[in-house]
Design a protein around this motif. Structure first.
Motif, PDB file in Angstrom:
ATOM      1  N   LEU A  18       0.828  -1.212   0.000  1.00  0.00           N
ATOM      2  CA  LEU A  18       0.000   0.000   0.000  1.00  0.00           C
ATOM      3  C   LEU A  18       0.864   1.263   0.000  1.00  0.00           C
ATOM      4  N   ALA A  19       1.989   1.200   0.728  1.00  0.00           N
ATOM      5  CA  ALA A  19       2.913   2.350   0.732  1.00  0.00           C
ATOM      6  C   ALA A  19       3.462   2.600  -0.668  1.00  0.00           C
ATOM      7  N   LEU A  20       3.766   1.522  -1.400  1.00  0.00           N
ATOM      8  CA  LEU A  20       4.249   1.667  -2.773  1.00  0.00           C
ATOM      9  C   LEU A  20       3.144   2.188  -3.697  1.00  0.00           C
ATOM     10  N   ILE A  21       1.910   1.726  -3.482  1.00  0.00           N
ATOM     11  CA  ILE A  21       0.798   2.208  -4.307  1.00  0.00           C
ATOM     12  C   ILE A  21       0.614   3.714  -4.120  1.00  0.00           C
ATOM     13  N   VAL A  22       0.761   4.181  -2.875  1.00  0.00           N
ATOM     14  CA  VAL A  22       0.642   5.625  -2.610  1.00  0.00           C
ATOM     15  C   VAL A  22       1.874   6.373  -3.107  1.00  0.00           C
ATOM     16  N   GLY A  23       3.056   5.898  -2.689  1.00  0.00           N
ATOM     17  CA  GLY A  23       4.289   6.630  -2.958  1.00  0.00           C
ATOM     18  C   GLY A  23       4.733   6.589  -4.403  1.00  0.00           C
ATOM     19  N   VAL A  24       4.550   5.438  -5.052  1.00  0.00           N
ATOM     20  CA  VAL A  24       4.989   5.295  -6.442  1.00  0.00           C
ATOM     21  C   VAL A  24       3.815   5.466  -7.398  1.00  0.00           C
ATOM     22  N   GLY A  25       2.636   4.949  -7.009  1.00  0.00           N
ATOM     23  CA  GLY A  25       1.467   5.019  -7.881  1.00  0.00           C
ATOM     24  C   GLY A  25       0.806   6.380  -7.887  1.00  0.00           C
ATOM     25  N   VAL A  26       0.212   6.763  -6.754  1.00  0.00           N
ATOM     26  CA  VAL A  26      -0.503   8.041  -6.670  1.00  0.00           C
ATOM     27  C   VAL A  26       0.441   9.207  -6.902  1.00  0.00           C
ATOM     28  N   SER A  27       1.645   9.125  -6.333  1.00  0.00           N
ATOM     29  CA  SER A  27       2.582  10.247  -6.406  1.00  0.00           C
ATOM     30  C   SER A  27       3.338  10.334  -7.726  1.00  0.00           C
ATOM     31  N   ARG A  28       3.342   9.241  -8.530  1.00  0.00           N
ATOM     32  CA  ARG A  28       4.087   9.297  -9.774  1.00  0.00           C
ATOM     33  C   ARG A  28       3.331   8.717 -10.966  1.00  0.00           C
ATOM     34  N   PHE A  29       3.003   7.415 -10.920  1.00  0.00           N
ATOM     35  CA  PHE A  29       2.479   6.751 -12.104  1.00  0.00           C
ATOM     36  C   PHE A  29       1.051   7.166 -12.452  1.00  0.00           C
ATOM     37  N   ALA A  30       0.287   7.654 -11.481  1.00  0.00           N
ATOM     38  CA  ALA A  30      -1.056   8.152 -11.799  1.00  0.00           C
ATOM     39  C   ALA A  30      -0.970   9.311 -12.784  1.00  0.00           C
ATOM     40  N   PHE A  31       0.119  10.077 -12.693  1.00  0.00           N
ATOM     41  CA  PHE A  31       0.328  11.191 -13.619  1.00  0.00           C
ATOM     42  C   PHE A  31       0.395  10.678 -15.062  1.00  0.00           C
ATOM     43  N   THR A  32       1.061   9.537 -15.257  1.00  0.00           N
ATOM     44  CA  THR A  32       1.158   8.955 -16.598  1.00  0.00           C
ATOM     45  C   THR A  32      -0.207   8.477 -17.074  1.00  0.00           C
ATOM     46  N   SER A  33      -0.977   7.839 -16.189  1.00  0.00           N
ATOM     47  CA  SER A  33      -2.323   7.376 -16.542  1.00  0.00           C
ATOM     48  C   SER A  33      -3.210   8.531 -16.997  1.00  0.00           C
ATOM     49  N   LEU A  34      -3.104   9.659 -16.304  1.00  0.00           N
ATOM     50  CA  LEU A  34      -3.980  10.797 -16.575  1.00  0.00           C
ATOM     51  C   LEU A  34      -3.426  11.743 -17.630  1.00  0.00           C
ATOM     52  N   LEU A  35      -2.193  11.490 -18.090  1.00  0.00           N
ATOM     53  CA  LEU A  35      -1.546  12.414 -19.024  1.00  0.00           C
ATOM     54  C   LEU A  35      -2.367  12.689 -20.292  1.00  0.00           C
ATOM     55  N   PRO A  36      -2.894  11.668 -20.993  1.00  0.00           N
ATOM     56  CA  PRO A  36      -3.663  11.978 -22.210  1.00  0.00           C
ATOM     57  C   PRO A  36      -4.823  12.934 -21.944  1.00  0.00           C
ATOM     58  N   SER A  37      -5.539  12.744 -20.838  1.00  0.00           N
ATOM     59  CA  SER A  37      -6.673  13.621 -20.508  1.00  0.00           C
ATOM     60  C   SER A  37      -6.196  15.030 -20.185  1.00  0.00           C
ATOM     61  N   MET A  38      -5.086  15.128 -19.471  1.00  0.00           N
ATOM     62  CA  MET A  38      -4.572  16.452 -19.115  1.00  0.00           C
ATOM     63  C   MET A  38      -4.006  17.164 -20.338  1.00  0.00           C
ATOM     64  N   LEU A  39      -3.434  16.402 -21.282  1.00  0.00           N
ATOM     65  CA  LEU A  39      -2.932  17.007 -22.523  1.00  0.00           C
ATOM     66  C   LEU A  39      -4.091  17.542 -23.357  1.00  0.00           C
ATOM     67  N   ASP A  40      -5.229  16.856 -23.328  1.00  0.00           N
ATOM     68  CA  ASP A  40      -6.403  17.319 -24.062  1.00  0.00           C
ATOM     69  C   ASP A  40      -6.971  18.591 -23.464  1.00  0.00           C
ATOM     70  N   ASP A  41      -6.653  18.846 -22.210  1.00  0.00           N
ATOM     71  CA  ASP A  41      -7.240  19.980 -21.499  1.00  0.00           C
ATOM     72  C   ASP A  41      -6.298  21.188 -21.460  1.00  0.00           C
ATOM     73  N   PHE A  42      -5.308  21.153 -20.567  1.00  0.00           N
ATOM     74  CA  PHE A  42      -4.483  22.363 -20.435  1.00  0.00           C
ATOM     75  C   PHE A  42      -2.980  22.108 -20.471  1.00  0.00           C
ATOM     76  N   LEU A  43      -2.542  20.870 -20.262  1.00  0.00           N
ATOM     77  CA  LEU A  43      -1.107  20.583 -20.241  1.00  0.00           C
ATOM     78  C   LEU A  43      -0.539  20.524 -21.655  1.00  0.00           C
ATOM     79  N   SER A  44       0.730  20.918 -21.803  1.00  0.00           N
ATOM     80  CA  SER A  44       1.462  20.692 -23.049  1.00  0.00           C
ATOM     81  C   SER A  44       2.426  19.530 -22.822  1.00  0.00           C
ATOM     82  N   VAL A  45       2.851  18.880 -23.905  1.00  0.00           N
ATOM     83  CA  VAL A  45       3.820  17.788 -23.785  1.00  0.00           C
ATOM     84  C   VAL A  45       5.103  18.296 -23.135  1.00  0.00           C
ATOM     85  N   SER A  46       5.514  19.509 -23.516  1.00  0.00           N
ATOM     86  CA  SER A  46       6.754  20.079 -22.961  1.00  0.00           C
ATOM     87  C   SER A  46       6.668  20.234 -21.452  1.00  0.00           C
TER      88      SER A  46
END
Length: 394
Positions: A18-46
């Motif tokens: 669970l610590a890894l899911i929070v520390g590595v997942g929520v804090s890092r890899f969730a960003f990758t999961s959500l990247l396409p949606s955030m790129l469609d909205d306001f984020l740039s690839v850069s």
């Protein structure tokens, strides 16, 4: 309840995962999961690349800092702080679009990730009550694969309910909060632990040519890991005919990552660490090259499986051989290996952003990344040729 017993091996491993899911997942890899949606909205690839790089700057500083925390009671304190930082920095991503706040939250989240992964794993290792801890730690590190899968499934559930990426960050924060409470409770001690302070002098003879080549190869793995870890869903979505397949590919990364550490460590025990590292790195090279060569859906899904099935195992393999080579003084060598890997994680997104901006696609960033991984494999072949008998048997 059995799972609330602080000294139960089952609850200790669950708390570590669970610590890894929070520390590595929520804090890092969730960003990758959500990247396409955030790129469609306001984020740039850069900007996404800069956020990834600064997240790993935070992780790198935390990982190096963690190496020098000797006392187990101090480790528990920093583990708690790191887990809470992972939770607090996630909510900012849901509540503001301010770029400065995002940059600050990502670097602090990176530090929190290091506390959860490096320090948390050390506490799990200390608390486990069994003679041989190797298999149990293999199960613990499967939490890195679970961290991708669980966060990806939470994101999918939110979108299925017509939610947004902001809603996803809110739900991930709530999940992380309760998972953190459990991990902090289990991964602690009822009374302060007595620890012997033993120190070893710096022995520069550890850094033989063989060891330096291993460190450089681990740097190459850091780069090979981070480019896909930052952009993979969007890379797949950008291929003609594969729009929408990025999320499925990322799910397969998590599934493949769960058993990978146990598989590769068992194989290394039979075939030798460096031989198995070479095989695993070559599969990582193939994974990186596939999206540049074809838009076949099955081959690109295979790319995700190969990536997830190698990167977790490679961390375990390198740190395992590093620990054996270091003998009684693992701090300096582990610090050097962690630093090399971390520098690769920082550099990868930065050159990728520059190449993506210039060529307007991901191919050239992937060519460079694959080339660096291939160079790392070449260095390992040189290391094999100069290894002494003891090193060959590791």
């Amino acid at each position: 309840m059995y799972l609330l017993n602080k000294n139960s091996n089952t609850s200790i491993i669950l708390a570590g995962i669970l610590a890894l899911i929070v520390g590595v997942g929520v804090s890092r890899f969730a960003f990758t999961s959500l990247l396409p949606s955030m790129l469609d909205d306001f984020l740039s690839v850069s900007f996404a690349g800069y956020l990834a790089a600064i997240n790993y700057v935070g992780y790198l500083s935390g990982a190096i800092f963690a190496v020098f925390i000797k006392d187990i009671n101090t480790k528990v304190k920093y583990f708690r702080v790191g887990m809470l930082l992972c939770v607090l920095t996630t909510i900012f991503l849901a509540t503001t679009h301010n770029e400065t706040v995002w940059l600050l939250s990502r670097i602090i989240a990176g530090f929190g990730s290091a506390m959860a992964l490096v320090v948390g794993s050390a506490i799990v290792m200390t608390k486990l009550n069994m003679q041989s801890k190797t298999k149990a730690m293999g199960i613990h590190f499967s939490g890195i694969g679970f961290s991708i899968l669980v966060c990806d499934l939470i994101m999918r559930a939110v979108f299925q309910a017509n939610g947004s990426w902001e809603n996803s960050w809110v739900i991930l924060t709530i999940f992380a909060f309760f998972a953190t409470l459990y991990s902090i409770y289990i991964l602690s001690f009822d009374k302060e632990q007595k620890t012997a302070n033993t120190s070893h002098g710096f022995d520069k003879s550890i850094f033989s040519t063989y060891v330096v080549l291993l460190i450089l190869a681990y740097f190459a793995v850091g780069i090979g890991f981070v480019v896909f870890a930052t952009f993979l869903p969007d890379i797949i979505n950008s291929l003609e005919g594969l729009e929408g397949y990025g999320s499925l590919t990322w799910t397969l990364v998590g599934l493949a990552g769960i058993p990978s550490c146990i598989f590769w460590m068992n194989l290394a025990h039979k075939k030798g660490s460096v031989n198995v590292i070479i095989i695993s790195m070559f599969l990582l090279f193939i994974a990186i090259m596939i999206p540049t060569l074809t838009n076949n859906v099955y081959l690109n899904l295979l790319s995700g499986v190969l990536y997830g099935g190698t990167f977790v195992g490679l961390v375990g393999l390198f740190l395992n051989i590093g620990g054996k080579l270091a003998g009684k003084n693992p701090v300096v060598l582990m610090g050097a290996m962690t630093t090399a890997y971390g520098i690769g994680q920082v550099i990868g997104p930065l050159y990728s952003v520059a190449l993506i901006d210039y060529f307007k696609d991901y191919n050239y960033a992937l060519y460079v990344t694959a080339g660096i991984v291939l160079l790392g494999i070449f260095l390992l072949f040189i290391a094999k040729n100069i290894a002494n008998e003891e090193q060959k048997n590791l």
